[in-house]
Design a protein around this motif. Structure first.
Motif, PDB file in Angstrom:
ATOM      1  N   GLY A  19      84.172  -6.968  82.029  1.00 33.39           N
ATOM      2  CA  GLY A  19      83.720  -6.854  80.625  1.00 33.39           C
ATOM      3  C   GLY A  19      84.566  -7.528  79.660  1.00 33.39           C
ATOM      4  O   GLY A  19      84.511  -7.333  78.358  1.00 33.39           O
ATOM      5  N   GLY A  20      85.463  -8.293  80.185  1.00 42.13           N
ATOM      6  CA  GLY A  20      86.594  -8.983  79.253  1.00 42.13           C
ATOM      7  C   GLY A  20      87.398  -7.955  78.647  1.00 42.13           C
ATOM      8  O   GLY A  20      87.848  -6.786  79.223  1.00 42.13           O
ATOM      9  N   SER A  21      87.928  -8.279  77.220  1.00 35.21           N
ATOM     10  CA  SER A  21      88.556  -7.272  76.695  1.00 35.21           C
ATOM     11  C   SER A  21      87.925  -5.880  76.428  1.00 35.21           C
ATOM     12  O   SER A  21      88.671  -5.167  75.692  1.00 35.21           O
ATOM     13  CB  SER A  21      89.081  -8.021  75.394  1.00 35.21           C
ATOM     14  OG  SER A  21      88.103  -8.122  74.349  1.00 35.21           O
ATOM     15  N   SER A  22      86.945  -5.897  76.377  1.00 36.20           N
ATOM     16  CA  SER A  22      86.104  -4.354  75.827  1.00 36.20           C
ATOM     17  C   SER A  22      85.953  -3.628  77.230  1.00 36.20           C
ATOM     18  O   SER A  22      85.111  -2.851  77.211  1.00 36.20           O
ATOM     19  CB  SER A  22      84.741  -4.775  75.336  1.00 36.20           C
ATOM     20  OG  SER A  22      83.933  -5.276  76.388  1.00 36.20           O
ATOM     21  N   THR A  26      83.796  -0.261  77.503  1.00 37.52           N
ATOM     22  CA  THR A  26      82.865  -0.096  78.394  1.00 37.52           C
ATOM     23  C   THR A  26      82.869   1.057  79.257  1.00 37.52           C
ATOM     24  O   THR A  26      81.720   1.690  79.449  1.00 37.52           O
ATOM     25  CB  THR A  26      82.555  -1.230  79.274  1.00 37.52           C
ATOM     26  OG1 THR A  26      82.513  -2.489  78.420  1.00 37.52           O
ATOM     27  CG2 THR A  26      81.547  -1.366  80.508  1.00 37.52           C
ATOM     28  N   GLN A  27      84.113   1.366  79.470  1.00 40.82           N
ATOM     29  CA  GLN A  27      84.490   2.653  80.422  1.00 40.82           C
ATOM     30  C   GLN A  27      84.063   3.943  79.553  1.00 40.82           C
ATOM     31  O   GLN A  27      83.356   4.902  80.142  1.00 40.82           O
ATOM     32  CB  GLN A  27      85.807   2.576  80.800  1.00 40.82           C
ATOM     33  CG  GLN A  27      85.958   3.618  81.936  1.00 40.82           C
ATOM     34  CD  GLN A  27      85.465   3.372  83.392  1.00 40.82           C
ATOM     35  OE1 GLN A  27      84.906   2.381  83.504  1.00 40.82           O
ATOM     36  NE2 GLN A  27      85.840   4.331  84.110  1.00 40.82           N
ATOM     37  N   ALA A  28      84.429   3.911  78.268  1.00 35.85           N
ATOM     38  CA  ALA A  28      83.937   4.895  77.485  1.00 35.85           C
ATOM     39  C   ALA A  28      82.564   4.914  77.334  1.00 35.85           C
ATOM     40  O   ALA A  28      82.078   6.346  77.354  1.00 35.85           O
ATOM     41  CB  ALA A  28      84.635   4.867  76.336  1.00 35.85           C
ATOM     42  N   LEU A  29      81.875   4.032  77.161  1.00 35.52           N
ATOM     43  CA  LEU A  29      80.548   4.296  76.709  1.00 35.52           C
ATOM     44  C   LEU A  29      79.698   4.467  78.146  1.00 35.52           C
ATOM     45  O   LEU A  29      78.791   5.150  77.980  1.00 35.52           O
ATOM     46  CB  LEU A  29      79.758   2.772  76.399  1.00 35.52           C
ATOM     47  CG  LEU A  29      78.215   2.741  76.078  1.00 35.52           C
ATOM     48  CD1 LEU A  29      78.016   3.767  75.159  1.00 35.52           C
ATOM     49  CD2 LEU A  29      78.106   1.264  75.565  1.00 35.52           C
ATOM     50  N   THR A  34      76.877   8.682  81.260  1.00 35.17           N
ATOM     51  CA  THR A  34      76.821   9.579  82.257  1.00 35.17           C
ATOM     52  C   THR A  34      76.879  10.947  81.751  1.00 35.17           C
ATOM     53  O   THR A  34      76.183  11.855  82.294  1.00 35.17           O
ATOM     54  CB  THR A  34      78.255   9.418  83.177  1.00 35.17           C
ATOM     55  OG1 THR A  34      78.091   7.852  83.730  1.00 35.17           O
ATOM     56  CG2 THR A  34      78.142  10.231  84.361  1.00 35.17           C
ATOM     57  N   ASN A  35      77.425  11.319  80.651  1.00 31.66           N
ATOM     58  CA  ASN A  35      77.442  12.559  80.314  1.00 31.66           C
ATOM     59  C   ASN A  35      75.710  12.853  79.742  1.00 31.66           C
ATOM     60  O   ASN A  35      75.609  14.096  79.589  1.00 31.66           O
ATOM     61  CB  ASN A  35      78.334  12.624  78.917  1.00 31.66           C
ATOM     62  CG  ASN A  35      79.701  12.619  79.491  1.00 31.66           C
ATOM     63  OD1 ASN A  35      80.063  13.006  80.501  1.00 31.66           O
ATOM     64  ND2 ASN A  35      80.789  12.412  78.507  1.00 31.66           N
ATOM     65  N   LEU A  36      75.161  11.955  79.251  1.00 29.24           N
ATOM     66  CA  LEU A  36      73.698  12.298  78.718  1.00 29.24           C
ATOM     67  C   LEU A  36      72.678  12.372  80.032  1.00 29.24           C
ATOM     68  O   LEU A  36      71.627  12.479  80.157  1.00 29.24           O
ATOM     69  CB  LEU A  36      73.477  10.844  77.939  1.00 29.24           C
ATOM     70  CG  LEU A  36      74.084  11.032  76.683  1.00 29.24           C
ATOM     71  CD1 LEU A  36      73.651  10.195  75.655  1.00 29.24           C
ATOM     72  CD2 LEU A  36      73.846  12.440  75.871  1.00 29.24           C
ATOM     73  N   GLN A  37      73.260  11.867  81.389  1.00 24.05           N
ATOM     74  CA  GLN A  37      72.380  12.215  82.386  1.00 24.05           C
ATOM     75  C   GLN A  37      71.590  13.394  82.727  1.00 24.05           C
ATOM     76  O   GLN A  37      70.269  13.365  82.776  1.00 24.05           O
ATOM     77  CB  GLN A  37      73.166  11.788  83.709  1.00 24.05           C
ATOM     78  CG  GLN A  37      72.419  11.345  84.945  1.00 24.05           C
ATOM     79  CD  GLN A  37      73.285  10.924  86.068  1.00 24.05           C
ATOM     80  OE1 GLN A  37      74.559  11.298  85.949  1.00 24.05           O
ATOM     81  NE2 GLN A  37      72.931   9.882  86.859  1.00 24.05           N
TER      82      GLN A  37
END
Length: 137
Positions: A19-22, A26-29, A34-37
């Motif tokens: 995902g480039g520099s983000s 991306t990992q945090a999102l 996943t926490n909302l699963q």
């Protein structure tokens, strides 16, 4: 035709895959998603004892993460709009109903909405290439 150095090609592939520099964003999102699963699972199949207030509370838990997805350039508008629309459709189906009321009578009305919301959620996780090893926490 000039030949590209193999390391440059590998670096470019890694940059795109991460995902480039983000990639940290991306990992945090992905972790937030996943926490909302369990919340998405609850909305898809609320227990027979669930109240409308509990369902509304679950819908509220989605707000900040859905907004973060919406602000991402790497998630197509139709995919993030589907998340937001599914959440709003779910809320609209419960408009005017008391929080203490049983949710069970509204299950037939919301079942299709909930399935669409779950599908949109999974589509975004796939789009962001969220790792399968992440666990809700």
């Amino acid at each position: 035709m000039r030949r590209m150095a193999p390391w440059l090609l590998a670096a470019a592939a890694l940059w795109v895959a991460c995902g480039g520099s983000s990639s940290a964003e991306t990992q945090a999102l992905c972790q937030d998603l996943t926490n909302l699963q369990p919340t998405v699972a609850f909305l898809t199949a609320p227990p027979p004892t669930a109240t409308v207030g509990e369902v509304r509370g679950a819908l509220d838990k989605l707000d900040s993460t859905w907004q973060a997805v919406h602000e991402r350039d790497d998630v197509p508008d139709d995919e993030d709009d589907a998340l937001l629309a599914g959440q709003q459709d779910y809320r609209d189906a419960l408009e005017g109903v008391g929080d203490d009321d049983s949710f069970a009578p509204y299950l037939p009305t919301t079942a299709g909405i909930a399935q669409g919301l779950a599908h949109s959620y999974e589509a975004v996780r796939v789009r962001l290439v969220c790792p399968a090893y992440l666990q809700p926490g």
